[in-house]
Design an enzyme around this catalytic site. Structure first.
Site, short mmCIF file in Angstrom:
data_model
loop_
_atom_site.label_atom_id
_atom_site.label_comp_id
_atom_site.label_asym_id
_atom_site.label_seq_id
_atom_site.Cartn_x
_atom_site.Cartn_y
_atom_site.Cartn_z
N ASP A 1 0.87 -1.19 0.00
CA ASP A 1 0.00 0.00 0.00
C ASP A 1 0.90 1.23 0.00
OD1 ASP A 1 -3.13 0.77 0.98
OD2 ASP A 1 -1.59 2.26 1.41
N ASP B 1 -4.08 2.34 -4.94
CA ASP B 1 -2.72 2.37 -4.39
C ASP B 1 -2.36 1.10 -3.63
OD1 ASP B 1 -4.12 2.67 -2.00
OD2 ASP B 1 -2.65 4.07 -1.18
N GLU B 2 -3.05 0.00 -3.89
CA GLU B 2 -2.71 -1.21 -3.14
C GLU B 2 -2.96 -2.49 -3.93
OE1 GLU B 2 -5.76 -2.17 0.12
OE2 GLU B 2 -6.04 -0.04 -0.29
#
Ligand code: DCP
Ligand code: CA
Ligand code: CA
Length: 366
Positions: free
Chosen positions: A9, A109-110
């Site tokens: 992340d 974002d992960e």
């Protein structure tokens, strides 16, 4: 062989992208906002850097409230530009997926990944690969991220959470219970506010408390599926596999130009091959697209995008090259810098005969 699952992340993602683009703001509180446009300051905070968080700014908070908290701290208020973060996200995801056995994007974002095979079940080998991923992201994009390794998705996700910011947390299989036990149950993946409220009602506060709760009671309060998931999650024995993303949501091609330039003919010439392969990919996959974007990464490494969205899904691949000239002209006009890398993306993909065209088809037939 022991399963090795990872979760990555990016830290304070949108705000960090803004810092990379403009390093001079790094020492100030940075707040990325979604302006709703009703009044000058109406809207909410999307995210903020750690300087702003230390002063109690939180995602989802009204912009007015954030400004009040930061009034004496010289804040940087930035409007959210989703397209910009998408481009960075895509490049980061490529860096990760190239280095792992199975890759599953789980958000902008992960991502989850599986390293069981390449690490041969060995956690120190996996940690080396994970460190290599972190290094590559830092080197190529200037971004820090947090990574967790563990025997399940739930453990890996909690690991990356605990590693924030910038860390790498390895939860060895034999230490899983000791790691999970003391955590508040609200931190478990899949425990939203509703589930949390019920757990609170039956007196469950920590993950360890949850793992000792009567399965019959859990099943009665949550149903069989969620009840048994909660028990497995609490002991880190959830068995969900990392699932490779099968359905693409976008296709793109990015190339580094031979020289920095702002000459459109030059840009289009060097992109031609990439666009042809993008067209082929579209045809082969049987997908239509609605949005088409030109992407430029400038000499200062900032990103510009120009997009066009059509009213209905587009199947004709020739429209990609047709749109390129107009979009890149706009893009070059929006800056006086040269371009270093250029790319093209089609997104909002749907199967060519999708719900919408199907209903149009049916209506026409009547
Ligand atoms: N986001 C948003 N609104 C929210 C939460 C998130 O717009 N309420 C956006 C901005 C974030 C991005 O999604 O940068 C990723 O969300 P995360 O929850 O991962 O939060 P951050 O990356 O900002 O911070 P952290 O360092 O805690 O991961
Ligand atoms: Ca994040
Ligand atoms: Ca996230």
């Amino acid at each position: 062989m022991a399963r090795v699952i990872g979760h990555i992340d990016l830290d304070y993602f949108y705000a960090q992208v803004e810092e990379v683009e403009n390093p001079s703001i790094k020492d100030r509180p940075v707040v990325v906002c979604v302006f709703s446009g009703r009044t000058e300051d109406s809207g909410v905070v999307s995210t903020s850097n750690y300087k702003a968080r230390a002063l109690n700014v939180k995602s989802g908070m009204p912009i007015v409230a954030a400004k009040k908290k930061l009034a004496d701290h010289d804040p940087v208020i930035i409007e959210m530009e989703h397209e910009k973060y998408e481009v960075v996200s895509e490049r980061v995801m490529d860096l990760v997926s190239e280095r792992v056995d199975v890759f599953e994007k789980a958000g902008i974002d992960e991502a989850f990944f599986d390293l069981t095979t390449s690490a041969k079940g060995d956690y120190s080998a996996a940690a080396k690969i994970a460190q290599g991923i972190k290094d590559a992201i830092l080197q190529n994009e200037g971004l820090i991220c947090s990574v967790g390794l563990g025997r399940s998705k739930v453990v890996a996700k909690l690991g990356s959470d605990s590693a924030k910011p910038g860390g790498l947390m390895t939860v060895l299989p034999e230490l899983t219970e000791a790691f999970l036990g003391p955590l508040p149950v609200t931190r478990l993946y899949g425990v939203g506010p509703k589930t949390a409220a019920v757990l609170d009602e039956i007196g469950v506060k920590t993950v360890e408390g949850l793992s000792r709760t009567d399965p019959v009671l859990l099943e009665r309060r949550f149903g069989r599926k969620l009840g048994s998931y909660l028990l497995m999650a609490a002991s880190g024995t959830d068995t969900d596999p990392v699932l490779a993303n099968l359905e693409p949501t976008q296709f793109s091609r990015i190339v580094t130009l031979r020289h920095d330039t702002r000459n459109i003919r030059d840009v289009l010439g060097q992109l031609a091959e990439g666009m042809t392969s993008l067209q082929a990919k579209l045809v082969n996959s049987g997908k239509s697209f609605r949005t088409i974007s030109a992407i430029g990464i400038l000499t200062d490494l900032s990103t510009r995008t120009k997009s066009k969205t059509f009213d209905t899904p587009i199947k004709d691949p020739a429209l990609i090259k047709e749109s390129a000239l107009a979009l890149f002209s706009d893009l070059v006009k929006s800056t006086d810098k040269d371009l270093r890398r250029v790319g093209f993306r089609v997104s909002e993909l749907s199967d060519s005969m999708n719900q919408r065209s199907l209903s149009e088809f049916l209506q026409k037939g009547r």
